[in-house]
Enzyme design. Structure first.
Site, PDB file in Angstrom:
ATOM      1  N   GLU A  21      35.148  42.453  39.214  1.00 46.19           N
ATOM      2  CA  GLU A  21      36.414  41.847  38.766  1.00 46.19           C
ATOM      3  C   GLU A  21      37.599  42.720  39.154  1.00 46.19           C
ATOM      4  O   GLU A  21      38.743  42.307  39.047  1.00 46.19           O
ATOM      5  CB  GLU A  21      36.387  41.571  37.259  1.00 46.19           C
ATOM      6  CG  GLU A  21      36.284  42.789  36.350  1.00 46.19           C
ATOM      7  CD  GLU A  21      34.850  43.280  36.143  1.00 46.19           C
ATOM      8  OE1 GLU A  21      34.063  43.282  37.102  1.00 46.19           O
ATOM      9  OE2 GLU A  21      34.527  43.671  35.005  1.00 46.19           O
ATOM     10  N   ARG A  22      37.308  43.972  39.636  1.00 49.29           N
ATOM     11  CA  ARG A  22      38.408  44.841  40.039  1.00 49.29           C
ATOM     12  C   ARG A  22      38.740  44.691  41.525  1.00 49.29           C
ATOM     13  O   ARG A  22      39.839  45.023  41.945  1.00 49.29           O
ATOM     14  CB  ARG A  22      38.062  46.298  39.717  1.00 49.29           C
ATOM     15  CG  ARG A  22      38.048  46.527  38.212  1.00 49.29           C
ATOM     16  CD  ARG A  22      37.973  47.980  37.881  1.00 49.29           C
ATOM     17  NE  ARG A  22      36.599  48.445  37.821  1.00 49.29           N
ATOM     18  CZ  ARG A  22      36.252  49.704  37.631  1.00 49.29           C
ATOM     19  NH1 ARG A  22      37.174  50.624  37.534  1.00 49.29           N
ATOM     20  NH2 ARG A  22      34.987  50.047  37.546  1.00 49.29           N
TER      21      ARG A  22
ATOM     22  N   PHE B  64      32.941  47.812  42.381  1.00 54.19           N
ATOM     23  CA  PHE B  64      34.259  47.729  43.021  1.00 54.19           C
ATOM     24  C   PHE B  64      34.353  48.544  44.307  1.00 54.19           C
ATOM     25  O   PHE B  64      35.236  48.302  45.127  1.00 54.19           O
ATOM     26  CB  PHE B  64      35.360  48.201  42.046  1.00 54.19           C
ATOM     27  CG  PHE B  64      35.502  49.708  41.973  1.00 54.19           C
ATOM     28  CD1 PHE B  64      36.269  50.385  42.912  1.00 54.19           C
ATOM     29  CD2 PHE B  64      34.863  50.454  40.988  1.00 54.19           C
ATOM     30  CE1 PHE B  64      36.394  51.776  42.871  1.00 54.19           C
ATOM     31  CE2 PHE B  64      34.986  51.837  40.936  1.00 54.19           C
ATOM     32  CZ  PHE B  64      35.756  52.496  41.883  1.00 54.19           C
TER      33      PHE B  64
ATOM     34  N   GLU C 250      28.794  61.911  36.449  1.00 57.54           N
ATOM     35  CA  GLU C 250      29.331  61.355  37.697  1.00 57.54           C
ATOM     36  C   GLU C 250      30.850  61.259  37.558  1.00 57.54           C
ATOM     37  O   GLU C 250      31.346  60.542  36.673  1.00 57.54           O
ATOM     38  CB  GLU C 250      28.739  59.949  37.945  1.00 57.54           C
ATOM     39  CG  GLU C 250      29.258  59.345  39.232  1.00 57.54           C
ATOM     40  CD  GLU C 250      28.677  57.964  39.524  1.00 57.54           C
ATOM     41  OE1 GLU C 250      28.501  57.169  38.578  1.00 57.54           O
ATOM     42  OE2 GLU C 250      28.421  57.677  40.707  1.00 57.54           O
TER      43      GLU C 250
ATOM     44  N   SER D 145      27.274  51.237  37.845  1.00 58.98           N
ATOM     45  CA  SER D 145      27.072  52.497  37.130  1.00 58.98           C
ATOM     46  C   SER D 145      25.716  52.502  36.418  1.00 58.98           C
ATOM     47  O   SER D 145      25.143  51.441  36.137  1.00 58.98           O
ATOM     48  CB  SER D 145      28.200  52.696  36.120  1.00 58.98           C
ATOM     49  OG  SER D 145      28.195  51.611  35.223  1.00 58.98           O
TER      50      SER D 145
ATOM     51  N   CYS E 223      28.798  56.099  46.023  1.00 59.28           N
ATOM     52  CA  CYS E 223      27.578  56.543  45.341  1.00 59.28           C
ATOM     53  C   CYS E 223      26.843  57.586  46.157  1.00 59.28           C
ATOM     54  O   CYS E 223      25.933  58.224  45.667  1.00 59.28           O
ATOM     55  CB  CYS E 223      26.672  55.355  45.046  1.00 59.28           C
ATOM     56  SG  CYS E 223      25.942  54.686  46.533  1.00 59.28           S
TER      57      CYS E 223
ATOM     58  N   LYS F  19      28.453  37.602  42.224  1.00 63.69           N
ATOM     59  CA  LYS F  19      29.465  37.952  41.214  1.00 63.69           C
ATOM     60  C   LYS F  19      30.078  39.278  41.670  1.00 63.69           C
ATOM     61  O   LYS F  19      29.510  40.341  41.464  1.00 63.69           O
ATOM     62  CB  LYS F  19      28.771  38.107  39.846  1.00 63.69           C
ATOM     63  CG  LYS F  19      29.640  37.828  38.647  1.00 63.69           C
ATOM     64  CD  LYS F  19      30.838  38.726  38.488  1.00 63.69           C
ATOM     65  CE  LYS F  19      30.501  40.116  38.006  1.00 63.69           C
ATOM     66  NZ  LYS F  19      31.645  41.054  38.073  1.00 63.69           N
TER      67      LYS F  19
END
Ligand code: NAD
Length: 491
Positions: A178-179, A151, A384, A228, A283, A175
């Site tokens: 979805e957020r 995201f 994290e 993640s 990240c 893909k």
């Protein structure tokens, strides 16, 4: 107001998703619903793979010099729609408009590099490996490949992969998270304008079910993933078990070392941007600063002041320097980790758990937080946080700081702030991280370098961007060829 329901883009057509399950996409600064994202099922994924497979047949016969003409058009369209895409990122993700523009610039740079595919795909040739026999290697596309994105960079991360995959002759499925799926919906409208042959680029919305269907589909030959670490590990294992090529970039816990001889004014500014930029949801965000020797108190005071000065608010407003985090759940998780750090013995130097932003009472805001002297044994020192939280720890020497870093399980980025060339060399040489910064707070590789990453921050061999992407999206074929001279002499 009607809320747009997003669609998949398969075989050149916008199509509804069959499942009937949707997620509401909220603007994290206002909590307003921006769109509804469908959750694709295995059947939706199969349709997309089928479309991509049939497009691959023609696409791989299209010469690379013709394929990159689409990339030149894409570069121009992305420039034309630059502001609209940046605003979309800010609205669905929360980062500031400046950060969204930076993200789109990085996306475009990858398209520019992929325009060089005819040269990047060139390979090796050895004449006369034996009398009259030559040997050479060629690179051919894999077939259908999938890109699964997180995201936090909805505009940039698919572009670490897509331009290379397509220009190398593969057919691609994207893909998005979805957020944050709206930016890719808009990018695919541009793909339509460009006129890619139907099925060369396909968009599949959804979550874990769609990803697992891609991992299990026998016609998907390669998977590029960013997200993640637990999910990266899952993707790597399941993809590899199904015989696919996988590159899976995972999470991080990035350490920055501040030496006493560093330029404190510059270092503070850069570290604050690294830790609190993108609300820490990067990240390559600074998570931990290890101060060495006398840097301890002077840096702590300076960074606390910089944290207090951060202007938190809606990223579309000019004065704002830090937006909200992605969701209320994420905000609660971050607050919980801050409390755990305090319970484990850290000094809460700056407490950003409560943030009021005038005009946006429903936004998912936090303020920058600093946990000083967090004990290394605390779970928070290894987790994290993915929010605007910086922890400060201390080491007596550079060697000790490097030892602390190398004991960590992640290896995405490590940075050193110093004015000493010898210290810089020792750090670069010994530190276990894939991306290293010297007097740099976000060591993000340009598009013509691979986005490296070691240890639990990466599963695979070849990274995203540049030559690594070209190698990932092509398979090598070695040809040994004999042409006897007397055959040509007969004409
Ligand atoms: P995430 O792992 O939750 O999701 C990433 C993608 O995986 C999404 O598309 C999601 O739909 C899919 N997914 C989630 N759970 C799944 C499951 N159980 N099975 C199959 N697919 C699943 O990551 P996120 O929260 O969207 O992104 C933030 C994370 O990404 C952070 O850990 C961050 O460090 C990392 N990240 C890494 C890099 C890098 O280059 N190493 C870059 C950006 C972000």
């Amino acid at each position: 107001m009607t809320i747009e329901v997003l669609k998949n883009h398969i075989g050149g057509q916008w199509v509804d998703v069959g499942s009937g399950d949707f997620l509401d996409i909220h603007n994290p600064a206002t909590a307003e619903v921006l769109a509804r994202a469908p959750l694709s099922t295995t059947v939706d994924v199969s349709k997309a793979v089928e479309a991509a497979s049939s497009a691959f047949g023609e696409w791989r016969y299209t010469p690379a010099v013709s394929r990159i003409q689409y990339m030149f058009k894409l570069k121009n369209l992305l420039e034309e729609h630059f502001e609209e895409l940046a605003r979309t990122i800010t609205m669905e993700n929360g980062k500031t408009l400046g950060e969204s523009r930076g993200e789109m610039r990085r996306a475009i740079e990858n398209v520019e590099v992929a325009c060089g595919i005819p040269a990047l795909m060139q390979s090796e040739f050895s004449e006369d490996i034996a009398p009259g026999i030559d040997e050479y290697m060629i690179r051919q596309p894999l077939g259908v490949v999938a890109i699964v994105a997180p995201f936090n960079f909805p505009g940039m991360i698919p572009f670490w992969f897509l331009p290379y995959a397509v220009a190398c002759g593969n057919a691609v499925l994207v893909k998005p998270s979805e957020r944050c799926p709206i930016t890719m919906q808009k990018v695919f409208r541009l793909f339509e304008e460009i006129g890619f042959p139907p099925g060369v680029v396909n968009l599949v919305n959804g979550g874990a079910q769609a990803v697992n269907a891609l991992l299990d589909h026998p016609d998907v030959k390669g998977v590029s993933f960013v997200g993640s670490t637990p999910v990266a590990r899952h993707i790597y294992r399941r993809g590899a078990a199904n015989g696919k090529r996988v590159q899976a970039q995972g999470g991080a816990k990035n350490p920055l070392v501040v030496m006493p001889d560093a330029n404190m004014e510059m270092t503070t500014r850069i570290v604050a941007d690294s830790a609190f930029g993108n609300a820490g949801q990067r990240c390559l965000a600074a998570s931990t600063v290890i101060t060495v020797g006398d840097a301890r108190e002077v840096f702590a005071q300076a960074i606390a002041k910089a944290a207090d000065e951060r202007v938190v608010g809606y990223g579309l407003e000019d004065s704002v320097t830090m937006g909200p985090v992605i969701s209320p759940e994420s905000r609660e998780r971050i607050r919980g980790l801050i409390q755990q750090g305090v319970d484990d013995g850290a000094d809460l130097l700056v407490d950003g758990r409560e943030a009021q932003v005038a005009g946006y009472p429903d936004g998912y805001f936090l303020r920058p937080t600093i946990l000083k002297d967090l004990p290394l044994a605390s779970e928070v020192a290894r987790t994290e946080i993915f929010g605007p939280v910086l922890t400060l720890i201390h080491a007596d020497t550079l060697g000790q700081a490097i030892e602390i870093i190398n004991r960590g399980r992640f290896g995405n980025m490590a940075c050193l702030f110093t004015s000493n060339g010898g210290a810089a060399r020792q750090f670069r040489y010994e530190v276990q991280a894939g991306n290293v910064g010297i007097n740099i707070g976000v060591a993000a590789p340009m598009a013509f370098f691979p986005f490296s990453g070691w240890k639990d921050s990466f599963f695979g061999t070849l990274h995203g961007q540049a030559r690594h992407a070209v190698e990932f999206y092509t398979q090598t074929k070695v040809v040994v060829e004999r042409w006897d001279e007397k055959w040509s002499r007969q004409f």
